[in-house]
Design a protein around this motif. Structure first.
Motif, PDB file in Angstrom:
ATOM      1  N   ILE A   1       0.795  -1.191  -0.204  1.00 24.30           N
ATOM      2  CA  ILE A   1       0.137  -0.023   0.086  1.00 24.30           C
ATOM      3  C   ILE A   1       0.752   1.093   0.052  1.00 24.30           C
ATOM      4  CG2 ILE A   1      -1.922  -1.398   1.130  1.00 24.30           C
ATOM      5  CD1 ILE A   1       0.049   1.185   3.282  1.00 24.30           C
ATOM      6  N   ASN A   2       2.067   1.277   0.336  1.00 30.40           N
ATOM      7  CA  ASN A   2       2.812   2.328   0.440  1.00 30.40           C
ATOM      8  C   ASN A   2       3.711   2.689  -0.583  1.00 30.40           C
ATOM      9  OD1 ASN A   2       4.771   4.353   1.179  1.00 30.40           O
ATOM     10  ND2 ASN A   2       5.095   3.527   3.280  1.00 30.40           N
ATOM     11  N   PRO A   3       3.266   3.833  -1.623  1.00 32.54           N
ATOM     12  CA  PRO A   3       3.576   4.086  -2.726  1.00 32.54           C
ATOM     13  C   PRO A   3       5.408   4.443  -2.677  1.00 32.54           C
ATOM     14  CG  PRO A   3       2.479   6.167  -1.953  1.00 32.54           C
ATOM     15  CD  PRO A   3       2.238   5.044  -1.058  1.00 32.54           C
ATOM     16  N   PHE A   4       5.819   4.670  -1.749  1.00 32.85           N
ATOM     17  CA  PHE A   4       7.252   5.076  -1.701  1.00 32.85           C
ATOM     18  C   PHE A   4       7.905   3.535  -1.552  1.00 32.85           C
ATOM     19  CE2 PHE A   4       5.288   8.697  -0.254  1.00 32.85           C
ATOM     20  CZ  PHE A   4       5.827   9.827  -1.044  1.00 32.85           C
ATOM     21  N   LEU A   5       7.231   2.524  -1.297  1.00 35.75           N
ATOM     22  CA  LEU A   5       7.889   1.204  -1.317  1.00 35.75           C
ATOM     23  C   LEU A   5       7.597   0.434  -2.621  1.00 35.75           C
ATOM     24  CD1 LEU A   5       7.649  -0.086   2.213  1.00 35.75           C
ATOM     25  CD2 LEU A   5       9.297   1.136   1.308  1.00 35.75           C
ATOM     26  N   ARG A   6       6.871   1.121  -3.503  1.00 30.38           N
ATOM     27  CA  ARG A   6       6.338   0.476  -4.574  1.00 30.38           C
ATOM     28  C   ARG A   6       7.028   1.178  -5.967  1.00 30.38           C
ATOM     29  NH1 ARG A   6       1.966  -2.805  -4.439  1.00 30.38           N
ATOM     30  NH2 ARG A   6       1.154  -1.735  -6.447  1.00 30.38           N
ATOM     31  N   CYS A   7       8.042   1.665  -5.727  1.00 29.70           N
ATOM     32  CA  CYS A   7       8.563   2.550  -6.824  1.00 29.70           C
ATOM     33  C   CYS A   7       9.138   1.795  -8.141  1.00 29.70           C
ATOM     34  CB  CYS A   7       9.716   3.592  -6.568  1.00 29.70           C
ATOM     35  SG  CYS A   7       8.735   5.021  -5.503  1.00 29.70           S
ATOM     36  N   GLU A   8       9.487   0.460  -7.651  1.00 29.54           N
ATOM     37  CA  GLU A   8       9.961  -0.318  -8.759  1.00 29.54           C
ATOM     38  C   GLU A   8       8.707  -0.962  -9.509  1.00 29.54           C
ATOM     39  OE1 GLU A   8      12.427  -3.267  -6.688  1.00 29.54           O
ATOM     40  OE2 GLU A   8      13.998  -1.959  -6.331  1.00 29.54           O
ATOM     41  N   ASN A   9       7.592  -0.859  -9.527  1.00 31.07           N
ATOM     42  CA  ASN A   9       6.294  -1.130 -10.306  1.00 31.07           C
ATOM     43  C   ASN A   9       6.444  -0.572 -11.284  1.00 31.07           C
ATOM     44  OD1 ASN A   9       3.600  -1.059 -11.085  1.00 31.07           O
ATOM     45  ND2 ASN A   9       3.421  -2.300  -9.097  1.00 31.07           N
ATOM     46  N   ILE A  10       6.590  -1.389 -12.360  1.00 30.31           N
ATOM     47  CA  ILE A  10       6.771  -0.598 -13.854  1.00 30.31           C
ATOM     48  C   ILE A  10       5.491   0.051 -14.169  1.00 30.31           C
ATOM     49  CG2 ILE A  10       7.241  -1.502 -16.322  1.00 30.31           C
ATOM     50  CD1 ILE A  10       9.702  -1.493 -14.413  1.00 30.31           C
ATOM     51  N   ALA A  11       4.209  -0.569 -13.898  1.00 23.91           N
ATOM     52  CA  ALA A  11       2.958  -0.044 -14.268  1.00 23.91           C
ATOM     53  C   ALA A  11       2.779   1.509 -13.449  1.00 23.91           C
ATOM     54  CB  ALA A  11       1.841  -0.892 -13.676  1.00 23.91           C
ATOM     55  N   LEU A  12       3.501   1.588 -12.081  1.00 27.36           N
ATOM     56  CA  LEU A  12       3.324   2.841 -11.704  1.00 27.36           C
ATOM     57  C   LEU A  12       4.338   3.672 -12.384  1.00 27.36           C
ATOM     58  CD1 LEU A  12       2.985   2.211  -7.949  1.00 27.36           C
ATOM     59  CD2 LEU A  12       1.391   3.483  -9.476  1.00 27.36           C
ATOM     60  N   GLN A  13       5.606   3.330 -12.832  1.00 22.67           N
ATOM     61  CA  GLN A  13       6.174   4.170 -13.326  1.00 22.67           C
ATOM     62  C   GLN A  13       5.799   4.792 -14.966  1.00 22.67           C
ATOM     63  OE1 GLN A  13      10.167   2.019 -14.053  1.00 22.67           O
ATOM     64  NE2 GLN A  13      10.152   1.514 -11.718  1.00 22.67           N
ATOM     65  N   HIS A  14       5.251   3.665 -15.504  1.00 21.85           N
ATOM     66  CA  HIS A  14       4.462   4.068 -16.784  1.00 21.85           C
ATOM     67  C   HIS A  14       3.172   5.047 -16.755  1.00 21.85           C
ATOM     68  CE1 HIS A  14       5.873   0.311 -19.052  1.00 21.85           C
ATOM     69  NE2 HIS A  14       7.015   1.082 -19.020  1.00 21.85           N
ATOM     70  N   LYS A  15       2.544   4.985 -15.566  1.00 27.13           N
ATOM     71  CA  LYS A  15       1.285   5.681 -15.167  1.00 27.13           C
ATOM     72  C   LYS A  15       1.810   7.254 -15.019  1.00 27.13           C
ATOM     73  CE  LYS A  15      -2.240   6.565 -11.938  1.00 27.13           C
ATOM     74  NZ  LYS A  15      -3.045   6.145 -10.771  1.00 27.13           N
ATOM     75  N   PHE A  16       3.195   7.377 -14.198  1.00 31.22           N
ATOM     76  CA  PHE A  16       3.391   8.720 -14.142  1.00 31.22           C
ATOM     77  C   PHE A  16       4.603   9.180 -14.983  1.00 31.22           C
ATOM     78  CE2 PHE A  16       1.431   7.444 -10.342  1.00 31.22           C
ATOM     79  CZ  PHE A  16       0.572   8.587 -10.175  1.00 31.22           C
TER      80      PHE A  16
END
Length: 255
Positions: free
Chosen positions: A219-234
């Motif tokens: 749930i913590n976005p700062f622990l999920r920065c390796e998530n490729i989908a999130l990288q693409h989203k932003f």
């Protein structure tokens, strides 16, 4: 069995207290206010054995002078790199130092986690993490002295501890952090469920802490920065770029 409980200080600080049933001693983490600590000691009859300091900010160290005066033999342990800013330390620690408190049959390891401050340390012992202002539930600390790269590396280091690790941070920031996290991932069902649980706890005047690393990695976005989908989203091309973007966005976030 080690008991860990919070002493409430200021508006949203937690001073963590460690003790064992039927034993007289206790340890503190980041006592910013001596008055509330003394109230606790008087009510429980506990004797102050030691103090762990994560970093030099006054809301974490402001009670040291009075506590040292009242308990002259107390061990005050903190980061070697910030000793010049915390002159009351009786012992300093670096990375991977081991601290023993034989009176409580307890020991911990120190982890250097720069970012919030340059010399910030965390204390880890068998599924218990005292992380100061580095990792919060649903968030992370502001970058007052460190760089985004340092903070990301510190968070990743903490994230590699066992998933069962309980996270004892020092501020009740959870609801604000989760509102920002929901802006980042509005369809994250784990996040939405945790937000609802946390809201109920706060409505009942209960602490949301400790959290745990298994949950935080969901749930913590700062622990999920390796998530490729999130990288693409932003529109960011690496974990560091996404972290830098999200930390700047959180700094401007109006909850």
């Amino acid at each position: 069995m080690l008991d860990i409980s919070p002493i409430h200080a200021f508006q949203d600080n937690y001073i963590w207290v460690m003790s064992r049933p039927n034993q007289p001693h206790c340890l503190l983490v980041d006592p910013g206010d001596a008055t509330v600590v003394n109230q606790y000691l008087q009510q429980t009859g506990k004797q102050l054995l030691g103090i762990l300091i994560t970093h030099h900010h006054a809301d974490h160290t402001g009670g040291l002078a009075q506590l040292k005066q009242q308990w002259p033999e107390v061990r005050i342990i903190g980061p070697e790199a910030e000793q010049h800013k915390i002159p009351l330390l009786t012992e300093t620690v670096a990375d991977n130092s081991i601290i023993h408190f034989p009176e409580l049959n307890w020991h911990c390891q120190t982890l250097q986690v720069p970012g919030h401050t340059a010399g910030h340390v965390a204390y880890y012992s068998a599924d218990v993490l005292f992380c100061g202002d580095t990792l919060f539930s649903g968030g992370c600390g502001r970058l007052f002295e460190g760089t985004p790269a340092q903070m990301l590396q510190s968070l990743q280091r903490l994230a590699h501890l066992p998933s069962t690790t309980k996270v004892y941070c020092t501020h009740e920031y959870t609801l604000t952090n989760l509102r920002f996290a929901c802006e980042v991932e509005p369809d994250n069902l784990d996040l939405l469920d945790y937000q609802q649980q946390s809201q109920l706890k706060r409505q009942n005047n209960q602490e949301t802490l400790p959290s745990n690393l298994a949950l935080e990695k969901k749930i913590n976005p700062f622990l999920r920065c390796e998530n490729i989908a999130l990288q693409h989203k932003f529109k960011q091309s690496s974990a560091l770029e996404l972290f830098t973007y999200l930390r700047a966005a959180k700094d401007q976030f109006k909850s």
